[in-house]
Write a protein that holds these residues in place. Structure first.
Motif, PDB file in Angstrom:
ATOM      1  N   THR A  59       0.942  -1.088   0.013  1.00  0.00           N
ATOM      2  CA  THR A  59       0.172   0.110   0.075  1.00  0.00           C
ATOM      3  C   THR A  59       0.715   1.157  -0.164  1.00  0.00           C
ATOM      4  OG1 THR A  59      -1.617  -1.127   0.976  1.00  0.00           O
ATOM      5  CG2 THR A  59      -1.778   1.234   1.234  1.00  0.00           C
ATOM      6  N   THR A  60       1.856   1.213   0.865  1.00  0.00           N
ATOM      7  CA  THR A  60       2.840   2.375   1.133  1.00  0.00           C
ATOM      8  C   THR A  60       4.040   2.597   0.390  1.00  0.00           C
ATOM      9  OG1 THR A  60       3.847   1.673   2.942  1.00  0.00           O
ATOM     10  CG2 THR A  60       1.469   2.803   3.224  1.00  0.00           C
ATOM     11  N   GLY A  61       4.591   1.249   0.057  1.00  0.00           N
ATOM     12  CA  GLY A  61       5.950   1.145  -0.397  1.00  0.00           C
ATOM     13  C   GLY A  61       7.166   1.144   0.535  1.00  0.00           C
ATOM     14  N   GLU A  62       6.698   1.005   1.873  1.00  0.00           N
ATOM     15  CA  GLU A  62       7.657   0.977   3.095  1.00  0.00           C
ATOM     16  C   GLU A  62       8.303  -0.168   3.043  1.00  0.00           C
ATOM     17  OE1 GLU A  62       7.628   1.159   7.878  1.00  0.00           O
ATOM     18  OE2 GLU A  62       5.867   1.083   6.738  1.00  0.00           O
ATOM     19  N   PHE A  63       9.716  -0.065   3.028  1.00  0.00           N
ATOM     20  CA  PHE A  63      10.518  -1.329   3.345  1.00  0.00           C
ATOM     21  C   PHE A  63      10.279  -2.102   4.429  1.00  0.00           C
ATOM     22  CE2 PHE A  63      14.329  -3.557   4.974  1.00  0.00           C
ATOM     23  CZ  PHE A  63      14.615  -4.339   3.933  1.00  0.00           C
ATOM     24  N   LEU A  64      10.092  -3.460   4.495  1.00  0.00           N
ATOM     25  CA  LEU A  64       9.614  -4.138   5.550  1.00  0.00           C
ATOM     26  C   LEU A  64      10.635  -5.087   6.284  1.00  0.00           C
ATOM     27  CD1 LEU A  64       6.156  -5.331   4.238  1.00  0.00           C
ATOM     28  CD2 LEU A  64       6.626  -3.502   5.949  1.00  0.00           C
ATOM     29  N   TRP A  65      11.310  -5.893   5.433  1.00  0.00           N
ATOM     30  CA  TRP A  65      12.265  -6.669   6.099  1.00  0.00           C
ATOM     31  C   TRP A  65      13.252  -7.156   4.794  1.00  0.00           C
ATOM     32  CZ3 TRP A  65      11.852 -11.478   3.793  1.00  0.00           C
ATOM     33  CH2 TRP A  65      10.515 -12.090   3.357  1.00  0.00           C
ATOM     34  N   GLU A  66      14.425  -7.887   5.152  1.00  0.00           N
ATOM     35  CA  GLU A  66      15.467  -8.280   4.176  1.00  0.00           C
ATOM     36  C   GLU A  66      15.782  -9.604   4.962  1.00  0.00           C
ATOM     37  OE1 GLU A  66      18.567  -6.104   1.993  1.00  0.00           O
ATOM     38  OE2 GLU A  66      19.765  -7.211   3.661  1.00  0.00           O
TER      39      GLU A  66
ATOM     40  N   VAL B 110       9.802 -16.070  -6.787  1.00  0.00           N
ATOM     41  CA  VAL B 110       9.060 -15.853  -5.669  1.00  0.00           C
ATOM     42  C   VAL B 110       7.529 -16.101  -5.610  1.00  0.00           C
ATOM     43  CG1 VAL B 110       9.106 -13.389  -6.285  1.00  0.00           C
ATOM     44  CG2 VAL B 110       8.806 -14.121  -3.880  1.00  0.00           C
ATOM     45  N   ASP B 111       6.972 -16.351  -4.844  1.00  0.00           N
ATOM     46  CA  ASP B 111       5.414 -16.501  -4.757  1.00  0.00           C
ATOM     47  C   ASP B 111       4.955 -16.271  -3.158  1.00  0.00           C
ATOM     48  OD1 ASP B 111       2.866 -16.875  -5.967  1.00  0.00           O
ATOM     49  OD2 ASP B 111       2.764 -18.855  -5.739  1.00  0.00           O
ATOM     50  N   LEU B 112       3.742 -15.937  -3.050  1.00  0.00           N
ATOM     51  CA  LEU B 112       2.981 -15.365  -1.740  1.00  0.00           C
ATOM     52  C   LEU B 112       1.758 -16.237  -1.676  1.00  0.00           C
ATOM     53  CD1 LEU B 112       5.015 -12.956  -2.719  1.00  0.00           C
ATOM     54  CD2 LEU B 112       3.725 -11.957  -0.612  1.00  0.00           C
ATOM     55  N   GLU B 113       1.574 -16.851  -0.781  1.00  0.00           N
ATOM     56  CA  GLU B 113       0.335 -17.544  -0.407  1.00  0.00           C
ATOM     57  C   GLU B 113      -0.099 -17.671   0.963  1.00  0.00           C
ATOM     58  OE1 GLU B 113      -2.163 -18.535  -2.508  1.00  0.00           O
ATOM     59  OE2 GLU B 113      -0.726 -18.167  -4.520  1.00  0.00           O
ATOM     60  N   THR B 114      -1.204 -17.372   1.421  1.00  0.00           N
ATOM     61  CA  THR B 114      -1.846 -17.653   2.838  1.00  0.00           C
ATOM     62  C   THR B 114      -0.850 -17.018   3.912  1.00  0.00           C
ATOM     63  OG1 THR B 114      -1.127 -19.876   2.771  1.00  0.00           O
ATOM     64  CG2 THR B 114      -3.354 -19.351   2.248  1.00  0.00           C
ATOM     65  N   ARG B 115      -0.334 -15.908   3.709  1.00  0.00           N
ATOM     66  CA  ARG B 115       0.530 -15.152   4.759  1.00  0.00           C
ATOM     67  C   ARG B 115       1.734 -15.813   4.577  1.00  0.00           C
ATOM     68  NH1 ARG B 115      -4.168 -16.205   7.239  1.00  0.00           N
ATOM     69  NH2 ARG B 115      -3.256 -17.993   8.444  1.00  0.00           N
ATOM     70  N   ARG B 116       2.391 -16.711   3.678  1.00  0.00           N
ATOM     71  CA  ARG B 116       3.664 -16.984   3.599  1.00  0.00           C
ATOM     72  C   ARG B 116       4.499 -16.637   2.276  1.00  0.00           C
ATOM     73  NH1 ARG B 116       4.153 -23.133   6.031  1.00  0.00           N
ATOM     74  NH2 ARG B 116       3.379 -22.598   8.232  1.00  0.00           N
ATOM     75  N   THR B 117       5.540 -16.327   2.494  1.00  0.00           N
ATOM     76  CA  THR B 117       6.365 -16.164   0.940  1.00  0.00           C
ATOM     77  C   THR B 117       7.374 -17.362   0.729  1.00  0.00           C
ATOM     78  OG1 THR B 117       6.303 -13.737   1.432  1.00  0.00           O
ATOM     79  CG2 THR B 117       8.221 -14.522   0.052  1.00  0.00           C
ATOM     80  N   PHE B 118       7.380 -17.710  -0.398  1.00  0.00           N
ATOM     81  CA  PHE B 118       8.358 -18.826  -0.802  1.00  0.00           C
ATOM     82  C   PHE B 118       9.070 -18.351  -1.796  1.00  0.00           C
ATOM     83  CE2 PHE B 118       4.120 -20.447   0.561  1.00  0.00           C
ATOM     84  CZ  PHE B 118       4.331 -21.372   1.249  1.00  0.00           C
ATOM     85  N   VAL B 119      10.520 -18.657  -1.705  1.00  0.00           N
ATOM     86  CA  VAL B 119      11.575 -18.242  -2.599  1.00  0.00           C
ATOM     87  C   VAL B 119      12.313 -19.290  -3.199  1.00  0.00           C
ATOM     88  CG1 VAL B 119      13.465 -16.594  -2.756  1.00  0.00           C
ATOM     89  CG2 VAL B 119      11.383 -15.921  -1.380  1.00  0.00           C
TER      90      VAL B 119
ATOM     91  N   SER C 259       6.703 -10.619   8.985  1.00  0.00           N
ATOM     92  CA  SER C 259       7.840 -10.241   9.606  1.00  0.00           C
ATOM     93  C   SER C 259       9.157 -10.800   8.920  1.00  0.00           C
ATOM     94  CB  SER C 259       7.683 -11.252  11.031  1.00  0.00           C
ATOM     95  OG  SER C 259       7.769 -12.672  10.908  1.00  0.00           O
ATOM     96  N   GLY C 260       9.111 -11.608   8.260  1.00  0.00           N
ATOM     97  CA  GLY C 260      10.318 -12.229   7.368  1.00  0.00           C
ATOM     98  C   GLY C 260      11.142 -13.062   8.222  1.00  0.00           C
TER      99      GLY C 260
END
Length: 203
Positions: free
Chosen positions: A126-133, A149-158, A183-184
């Motif tokens: 929404t804002t472009g704010e950096f969240l985590w690395e 990379v793909d995102l599903e159900t609050r999870r990020t898969f890389v 949270s990363g």
């Protein structure tokens, strides 16, 4: 694209899906961020009412280009107007892939000082704010890359590869990591080693 003045611009064009008629264009021929002279990438993903474009911008340095930085831009899908732009990557960053779930935008790529690190970066959609690395911090003289990379159900898969496996010397491994998207936090990872380099493609 390059203007008559020599200025580089990132061009994004929107079409009406049913007819192929150009819906918007000129609003998005935007100049590169101040201080940068080269754009590479052109990665895109769409979710709900936004179009997200990611790539890599470089600073000119002594006749070459240096300081690669991940550039992420969000456009309104209906009008093509720019919602936000982020250059807040804390590490050198070359973007290989981008994905979104509408809440987060995640870039998979390669980073660190000598560009040899499997790198993942997340931004607020929404804002472009950096969240985590997250980085592997392998520290080898070989390129280690996150490439899908793909995102599903609050999870990020890389997915990607690293030329390193604990306890083994210069052993290449296919690497998959799952993160908690907010949270990363690393939830799990799997490494599959092979004597040959893993060529990874997103499908």
């Amino acid at each position: 694209s390059t203007e008559i003045t020599g200025d580089l611009r990132v061009v994004v064009r929107g079409y009406i899906a049913e007819s192929g008629v150009l819906d918007w264009d000129w609003q998005n021929q935007l100049a590169l961020p101040t201080g940068f002279a080269l754009f590479d990438g052109g990665l895109m993903t769409i979710k709900d009412s936004r179009v997200f474009v990611a790539g890599t911008v470089w600073r000119p340095f002594d006749g070459y280009f240096d300081n690669p930085t991940c550039l992420v831009r969000a456009y309104a899908a209906e009008s093509g107007t720019l919602d936000w732009e982020s250059l807040s990557s804390p590490s050198n960053c070359i973007a290989n892939a981008v994905a979104t779930d509408g809440k987060h935008v995640v870039v998979a790529g390669i980073g660190a000082v000598v560009l040899d690190d499997y790198l993942v970066e997340a931004y607020d959609a929404t804002t472009g704010e950096f969240l985590w690395e997250d980085r592997t911090y392998v520290g080898t003289g070989f390129d280690n890359e996150a490439v899908a990379v793909d995102l599903e159900t609050r999870r990020t898969f890389v997915a990607g590869w690293v030329r390193w496996v604990p306890g083994m010397s210069n052993q290449e491994a296919f690497l998959v990591r799952a993160y908690e998207s907010d949270s990363g936090i690393l939830l799990w990872e799997d490494q599959y080693s092979n004597v040959q380099k893993c060529i990874c493609q997103a499908h």
